[in-house]
Design a protein around this motif. Structure first.
Motif, PDB file in Angstrom:
ATOM      1  N   THR A   1       1.341  -2.338   6.645  1.00 15.96           N
ATOM      2  CA  THR A   1       0.905  -1.259   5.761  1.00 15.96           C
ATOM      3  C   THR A   1       1.903  -0.117   5.645  1.00 15.96           C
ATOM      4  OG1 THR A   1      -0.232  -0.154   7.591  1.00 15.96           O
ATOM      5  CG2 THR A   1      -1.524  -1.725   6.276  1.00 15.96           C
TER       6      THR A   1
ATOM      7  N   ALA B   1       1.707   2.271   7.680  1.00 15.27           N
ATOM      8  CA  ALA B   1       0.813   3.383   7.983  1.00 15.27           C
ATOM      9  C   ALA B   1       1.477   4.386   8.908  1.00 15.27           C
ATOM     10  CB  ALA B   1      -0.468   2.855   8.627  1.00 15.27           C
TER      11      ALA B   1
ATOM     12  N   THR C   1       0.814  -1.216   0.000  1.00 14.78           N
ATOM     13  CA  THR C   1       0.000   0.000   0.000  1.00 14.78           C
ATOM     14  C   THR C   1       0.845   1.262   0.000  1.00 14.78           C
ATOM     15  OG1 THR C   1      -1.791  -1.132   1.159  1.00 14.78           O
ATOM     16  CG2 THR C   1      -1.778   1.265   1.277  1.00 14.78           C
TER      17      THR C   1
ATOM     18  N   LYS D   1      -9.547  11.396   3.591  1.00 13.74           N
ATOM     19  CA  LYS D   1      -8.765  10.432   4.362  1.00 13.74           C
ATOM     20  C   LYS D   1      -7.560  11.067   5.057  1.00 13.74           C
ATOM     21  CE  LYS D   1      -5.764   8.678   0.623  1.00 13.74           C
ATOM     22  NZ  LYS D   1      -5.305   7.446  -0.064  1.00 13.74           N
TER      23      LYS D   1
ATOM     24  N   GLN E   1      -6.908  -1.961   2.199  1.00 12.55           N
ATOM     25  CA  GLN E   1      -6.297  -1.889   0.875  1.00 12.55           C
ATOM     26  C   GLN E   1      -5.164  -2.897   0.755  1.00 12.55           C
ATOM     27  OE1 GLN E   1      -6.873   0.271  -2.217  1.00 12.55           O
ATOM     28  NE2 GLN E   1      -5.929  -1.716  -2.547  1.00 12.55           N
ATOM     29  N   GLU E   2      -4.371  -3.029   1.813  1.00 15.60           N
ATOM     30  CA  GLU E   2      -3.258  -3.985   1.797  1.00 15.60           C
ATOM     31  C   GLU E   2      -3.770  -5.407   1.584  1.00 15.60           C
ATOM     32  OE1 GLU E   2       0.841  -4.969   1.999  1.00 15.60           O
ATOM     33  OE2 GLU E   2      -0.094  -2.980   1.985  1.00 15.60           O
TER      34      GLU E   2
ATOM     35  N   ASN F   1       0.763   4.146  -2.881  1.00 13.97           N
ATOM     36  CA  ASN F   1       0.337   5.510  -2.579  1.00 13.97           C
ATOM     37  C   ASN F   1       1.181   6.557  -3.287  1.00 13.97           C
ATOM     38  OD1 ASN F   1      -1.965   5.084  -1.089  1.00 13.97           O
ATOM     39  ND2 ASN F   1      -0.910   4.987   0.876  1.00 13.97           N
TER      40      ASN F   1
ATOM     41  N   SER G   1      -5.830   1.759   6.136  1.00 20.77           N
ATOM     42  CA  SER G   1      -4.989   1.249   5.048  1.00 20.77           C
ATOM     43  C   SER G   1      -4.902  -0.270   5.016  1.00 20.77           C
ATOM     44  CB  SER G   1      -3.582   1.844   5.152  1.00 20.77           C
ATOM     45  OG  SER G   1      -3.612   3.243   4.977  1.00 20.77           O
TER      46      SER G   1
ATOM     47  N   THR H   1      -0.313   7.257   3.870  1.00 19.84           N
ATOM     48  CA  THR H   1      -0.807   5.939   4.273  1.00 19.84           C
ATOM     49  C   THR H   1      -1.452   6.070   5.652  1.00 19.84           C
ATOM     50  OG1 THR H   1       0.985   4.923   3.009  1.00 19.84           O
ATOM     51  CG2 THR H   1      -0.208   3.511   4.544  1.00 19.84           C
TER      52      THR H   1
END
Length: 477
Positions: free
Chosen positions: A358, A360, A280, A299, A373-374, A284, A370, A365
């Motif tokens: 992730t 994140a 992810t 987001k 999506q991962e 991005n 997230s 992210t």
């Protein structure tokens, strides 16, 4: 002489006032997350319950246990059966919903306590923080002492790099002795793991591994370009991070399928290392390239304001400028992402263990959100829904011994669970917006989880975040 003394006195007074202001700012920020505090006035049985009429996806095998009961006592799963008779606990009628182990994000960067609520809101009941700072030791202590409601929290120490300056947020080692001392220090201070990073030379890498073995500290490896990629298959390294580093290092920035075969074979030979692709965070980059307004998107309201102002903007500016100079970068990044998916397919074919991470908390992210999506990317790469779910549950929990008490729904495991309306083995999107999350047996309903999100949206704690980051630079360097 009197003038000098007056000047020094004035300077000390200014410093004192500054420190007081910072202390007040930090105190206010902590108070702003008091919605996460455990209510001491609640019943002692608040983490005990009996869940009835529930379909269990245990994740210790590919099956569904239909119409079961689950008895939780003091945050631990005590019994799973068709019928359980227990008095004096809350009975939760699941109404044929699905009970799944709480998700685990194995690669995050935590910047404040608001993010803890975002992870819970997305069904994430444990995180592995891979950018350790002093504030993380305080967060970990509060969680372990049941003072705040949060995912189970595990953290590395600061990122260990070599003497070449990579950034002020890394710990630059200068000698093998220095490397060993840092590992010993991180163990003593309470960090759970060691993170090796970009720039570690062979002698430093060897010293870190040797001392981590003696100190019984697992290593998480962001591959270093100063050693062969195969160096990272050492059994003390429990997971290797980032699929893009396969391209950037052994493949020398080329989408080279022949060279990739050698890397795949090295992974196949290794039986000790899990792999966290973090698809992810790289994708991005592509999202930033195709969306010029991404920094103003809904987001991004959930990103820590310091990171949004500094890191998110810096990454966006970098790629926006690159696109203005060379429009083909958009297609180049997209092709590399697609090649990442091919790498995952090939690694999956030879039996590599994937764990969901992730990255994140950096760039764009977003913490918590997230992970969905991962997981979707793993599905796109050819894993079945069950195999995808394993990456964020049982596979993750098996990576480190200290995490073995979660990841499946079995008697004796911690009751980190999510209750969802439909079967994720049919549709992974069922994991989004869970109706109920259990963290160590404590039930959090959707209203509570939504409140966690609302509190984290557009939070105003930039100065507090900067102060904690400054603390890290002072303490760790």
């Amino acid at each position: 002489m009197k003038i000098v003394k007056r000047i020094l006195k004035f300077i000390l007074m200014i410093i004192g006032v500054f420190l007081i202001v910072i202390a007040v700012v930090l105190l206010v920020d902590i108070q702003s997350t008091n919605y996460l505090e455990v209510d001491n006035n609640t019943s002692a049985d608040s983490n005990s319950s009996l869940i009835t009429n529930v379909n269990i996806i245990p994740m210790n095998k590919d099956t569904i246990l239909v119409g079961k009961m689950v008895y939780i006592k003091a945050g631990i799963i005590q019994n799973i059966a068709d019928t359980i008779r227990i008095k004096g606990v809350e009975v939760i009628d699941a109404k044929n919903k699905y009970l799944v182990p709480g998700l685990i994000d194995m690669h995050v960067h935590i910047w404040d306590r608001y993010e803890l609520g975002l992870y819970l809101s997305n069904g994430i009941t444990a995180v592995r923080n891979l950018w350790g700072m002093p504030m993380h030791l305080r967060i970990k202590e509060d969680i372990n002492n049941d003072e705040i409601i949060a995912p189970l929290f595990f953290t590395t120490g600061p990122k260990l790099t070599g003497p070449e300056f990579i950034g002020d947020d890394n710990l630059s080692l200068v000698s093998p002795i220095d490397a060993k001392e840092k590992v010993i220090s991180y163990k003593k201070r309470g960090y759970d793991f060691i993170k090796t990073y970009y720039g570690l030379t062979e002698d430093l890498f060897d010293a870190v591994v040797a001392q981590a073995t003696i100190s019984n500290m697992d290593i998480v490896a962001h591959p270093s370009q100063k050693v062969p990629y195969a160096y990272h298959f050492n059994p003390q390294i429990k997971s290797i991070e980032h699929v893009e580093d396969i391209i950037q290092q052994p493949l020398n920035y080329k989408l080279d399928t022949l060279k990739l075969k050698e890397v795949i074979n090295d992974f196949k030979k290794s039986k000790h290392n899990a792999f966290s692709p973090t698809l992810t965070v790289y994708n991005n980059i592509y999202q930033m390239l195709i969306d010029d307004n991404i920094l103003a998107s809904e987001k991004l309201q959930f990103m820590n304001p310091l990171i949004k102002k500094v890191d998110s903007k810096a990454q966006f500016d970098r790629w926006y400028t690159t696109k203005l100079r060379d429009a083909s970068i958009v297609e180049t990044i997209k092709k590399q992402h697609d090649f990442h998916l091919e790498i995952i397919k090939k690694l999956h074919k030879v039996g590599v263990t994937f764990i969901c991470g992730t990255d994140a908390g950096i760039g764009v992210t977003i913490p918590g959100f997230s992970i969905h999506q991962e997981l979707a990317f793993y599905k796109e790469a050819g894993l079945s829904n069950y195999e995808v779910l394993k990456t964020a549950t049982v596979n993750a929990s098996k990576t480190h011994l200290i995490m073995n008490n979660m990841g499946t729904i079995e008697v004796g495991k911690v009751a980190n669970l999510i209750l969802i309306d439909s079967n994720p083995l049919v549709d992974l999107s069922a994991l989004q917006n869970p109706k109920t999350v259990f963290i160590k047996g404590r039930k959090l309903d959707r209203e509570t989880l939504d409140n966690f999100e609302n509190k984290a949206r557009n939070r105003n704690n930039l100065i507090a975040s900067a102060a904690r980051y400054l603390e890290n630079l002072i303490v760790e360097q």
